[in-house]
Design an enzyme around this catalytic site. Structure first.
Site, PDB file in Angstrom:
ATOM      1  N   CYS A  33       0.001   3.804   2.732  1.00  0.00           N
ATOM      2  CA  CYS A  33       0.469   3.313   4.044  1.00  0.00           C
ATOM      3  C   CYS A  33       1.911   3.728   4.277  1.00  0.00           C
ATOM      4  O   CYS A  33       2.285   4.110   5.383  1.00  0.00           O
ATOM      5  CB  CYS A  33       0.365   1.784   4.112  1.00  0.00           C
ATOM      6  SG  CYS A  33      -1.319   1.152   4.024  1.00  0.00           S
ATOM      7  N   CYS A  56       0.828  -1.212   0.000  1.00  0.00           N
ATOM      8  CA  CYS A  56       0.000   0.000   0.000  1.00  0.00           C
ATOM      9  C   CYS A  56       0.865   1.266   0.000  1.00  0.00           C
ATOM     10  O   CYS A  56       1.557   1.540   0.980  1.00  0.00           O
ATOM     11  CB  CYS A  56      -0.909  -0.041   1.222  1.00  0.00           C
ATOM     12  SG  CYS A  56      -1.750   1.502   1.606  1.00  0.00           S
TER      13      CYS A  56
END
Length: 147
Positions: free
Chosen positions: A71, A68
């Site tokens: 993230c 991600c």
């Protein structure tokens, strides 16, 4: 499963390195000057209760995944907030790919998903990345609403 780990953190006040366990009683302070330390730990399916739910300060949980992009961009902002709010919050990072039971339990549909816990109870939830000032404001407002 991502096991909990002890780590080291440098005191923001005196620069001394301190060793911190993933789980402990109370909140950590610098062994040299006594200032509150940023408490950042990893947790997984098997140790989340010990690391996050039993913690005394409020716990900011970062449910993230290695694949991600957002993230990876929010991680430094979360660590900054952990340093700014040292002694008041604990940051616990959970890799959802390594901890599928937690991802299911917290009904993670997007990453990053951020939770704020008070003694194991979710008191605030947010999905997506945000800059450090916005994250800090969210945490402070959520904590203030709880008191």
């Amino acid at each position: 499963m991502a096991p909990s780990r002890s780590g080291t953190v440098v005191c923001d006040q005196c620069g001394r390195e301190n060793r911190l366990p993933a789980a402990a009683e109370g909140t950590p302070n610098c062994g040299n000057c006594g200032s509150p330390l940023a408490w950042i730990a990893d947790a997984g399916d098997d140790d989340f209760a010990e690391v996050a739910e039993r913690a005394k300060p409020f716990v900011l949980v970062d449910l993230w995944a290695t694949w991600c992009g957002p993230c990876r961009t929010v991680s430094p902002a979360l660590e900054q907030v952990a340093h700014e709010l040292a002694g008041r919050i604990k940051l616990v990072k959970v890799d959802i790919d390594q901890s599928p039971r937690l991802a299911q339990r917290f009904q993670v549909q997007a990453v990053p998903t951020l939770l704020l816990l008070d003694k194991g109870e979710v008191i605030a939830r947010q999905a997506g990345a945000a800059p450090a000032p916005a994250l800090r404001k969210w945490v402070e407002e959520s904590v203030a609403a709880r008191r």
